[in-house]
Design an enzyme around this catalytic site. Structure first.
Site, PDB file in Angstrom:
ATOM      1  N   THR A 131       0.843  -1.274  -0.051  1.00  0.00           N
ATOM      2  CA  THR A 131      -0.031  -0.091  -0.080  1.00  0.00           C
ATOM      3  C   THR A 131       0.604   1.287   0.048  1.00  0.00           C
ATOM      4  O   THR A 131       0.398   2.537  -0.614  1.00  0.00           O
ATOM      5  CB  THR A 131      -1.008   0.181   1.074  1.00  0.00           C
ATOM      6  N   THR A 156       1.762  -4.178   4.302  1.00  0.00           N
ATOM      7  CA  THR A 156       1.581  -4.388   5.784  1.00  0.00           C
ATOM      8  C   THR A 156       0.874  -6.007   6.003  1.00  0.00           C
ATOM      9  O   THR A 156       1.167  -6.198   7.092  1.00  0.00           O
ATOM     10  CB  THR A 156       0.643  -3.387   6.157  1.00  0.00           C
ATOM     11  N   ASP A 157       0.509  -6.736   4.923  1.00  0.00           N
ATOM     12  CA  ASP A 157      -0.427  -7.972   5.160  1.00  0.00           C
ATOM     13  C   ASP A 157       0.395  -8.939   5.726  1.00  0.00           C
ATOM     14  O   ASP A 157       0.132  -9.782   6.260  1.00  0.00           O
ATOM     15  CB  ASP A 157      -1.344  -8.277   3.997  1.00  0.00           C
TER      16      ASP A 157
HETATM   17  C1  SIN Z   1      -0.972  -2.814   2.838  1.00  0.00           C
HETATM   18  O1  SIN Z   1      -0.044  -2.677   2.317  1.00  0.00           O
HETATM   19  O2  SIN Z   1      -1.563  -2.431   3.815  1.00  0.00           O
HETATM   20  C2  SIN Z   1      -1.909  -3.841   2.021  1.00  0.00           C
HETATM   21  C3  SIN Z   1      -1.395  -4.602   0.990  1.00  0.00           C
HETATM   22  C4  SIN Z   1      -0.261  -5.185   1.045  1.00  0.00           C
HETATM   23  O3  SIN Z   1       0.171  -5.777   2.111  1.00  0.00           O
HETATM   24  O4  SIN Z   1       0.649  -5.209   0.015  1.00  0.00           O
END
Ligand code: SIN
Length: 342
Positions: free
Chosen positions: A21, A101-102
């Site tokens: 993200t 983040t995932d």
């Molecule tokens: C994010 O980064 O918050 C979600 C998408 C990902 O993990 O690439």
């Protein structure tokens, strides 16, 4: 000018972008969902943060540009090899990885065990896409580079700089699907804080990592493959079908996200006993999200040769189990010793 300022040499920090993200783009600045992760390139990410130039000289690389839900072991291996190669260079002082983040916690723990350098390695990410109002990525990136440029961030294992907090790769986990403050280090707490150019540590990681790690990338074959390890969940009414299918498919290890202290439904336990009889390593973790999974008399650890994951969540327990199996360690006592050390 003070003596310290006169002798200050601007550190060099490598920034490796992988997507997420933080590199996400939406059609409209008001959108914080419904965007595409892993679109914006590393040069644009860096250009949005002119203050970086005051902190470090940056060497940027685009390793991937994906949504981290799609990450796989081949990319982990590529990333670890690149991180090790860059940190072996005398003119690199530290390294930052921009990530989604995932699955950040899994990549961070993977690197915590496979980076053979004491130089600072810091992951960061964002909950709001690059194009959003109040996007959090630029400040997180600045804080991550600030941390990676600091000599006192060395020899602490892989770190995560997120929302002004510094977490250990071993302890961090994502705890919110939407909040900008999306991470926590349950039970252990944060390592410290990074804010407005200041870094403050409050504790050290005691478990082994990086230069103390016995895990070597060279032990992983050139096929870019790690032993197959899958995660299953124990829950009300669970069936043994998944375990049986995994064993038939040739899986080498299973991590159980158990209830409470890693307890396992009787139906699943019978299936896992059969899996053990066929040589599959089984680790008990917990689906609870905090606390630890302790070996105890009530659990079938000794009788079945199960391993308890301690404070590692199922996703990190899978990383450790894959690495152990890749090194040929599959006996329960040896695996338990590794889970007790790392
Ligand atoms: C994010 O980064 O918050 C979600 C998408 C990902 O993990 O690439």
């Amino acid at each position: 000018m003070s003596v310290d300022a006169a002798h200050w040499r601007r550190p060099t920090v490598a920034v490796l972008a992988t997507g997420g993200t933080i590199a996400g783009e939406a059609a409209d600045a008001a959108r914080t969902v419904g965007y595409t992760a892993g679109v914006v390139g590393v040069d644009r990410l860096l250009a949005a943060v002119p203050a970086l130039g005051r902190v470090a000289a940056i060497r940027a690389e685009q390793v991937a540009n994906i949504d981290s839900k799609d990450i796989d072991e081949a990319l982990w291996i590529t990333l670890a090899r690149r991180v090790n190669a860059l940190l072996a260079q005398d003119d690199i002082d530290g390294l930052v990885i921009a990530h989604g983040t995932d699955t950040l916690e899994e990549t961070a723990y993977w690197l915590h065990l496979t980076v053979a350098s004491a130089k600072p390695v810091v992951l960061t990410a964002a909950m709001r896409p690059f194009t959003a109002l109040s996007a959090d990525g630029s400040l997180n990136l600045l804080n991550a580079v600030t941390l990676a440029a600091r000599p006192d961030a060395a020899a602490r294992g892989v770190l995560v700089a997120f929302a002004n907090r510094i977490h250990s790769a071993r302890d961090i986990t994502k705890v919110s699907t939407y909040a900008v403050d999306a991470f926590a280090s349950p039970e252990s707490g944060v390592l410290g804080w990074v804010q407005d150019g200041r870094v403050e540590f409050q504790r050290r990681v005691t478990r082994a990592h990086t230069i103390e790690s016995v895990f070597k990338l060279e032990a992983i074959d050139t096929q870019h493959a790690l032993p197959a390890v899958q995660i299953i969940v124990s829950h009300a009414g669970v069936s043994r079908v998944v375990v049986d299918a995994l064993v038939d498919a040739g899986v080498r290890g299973i991590v159980v996200a158990g209830t409470g202290n890693g307890s396992i439904h009787a139906t699943l336990q019978r299936a896992l006993a059969d899996a053990r009889a066929r040589g599959v390593a089984v680790v008990r973790s917990s689906r609870v999200g905090s606390g630890h999974v302790m070996r105890n008399g009530a659990a079938p650890d000794d009788a079945l040769g199960l391993v308890s994951a301690g404070t590692l969540n199922p996703y990190k327990a899978r990383v450790l189990l894959m690495l152990a199996l890749a090194h040929g360690w599959s006996e329960p006592a040896m695996l338990q010793s590794l889970f007790d050390q790392y």
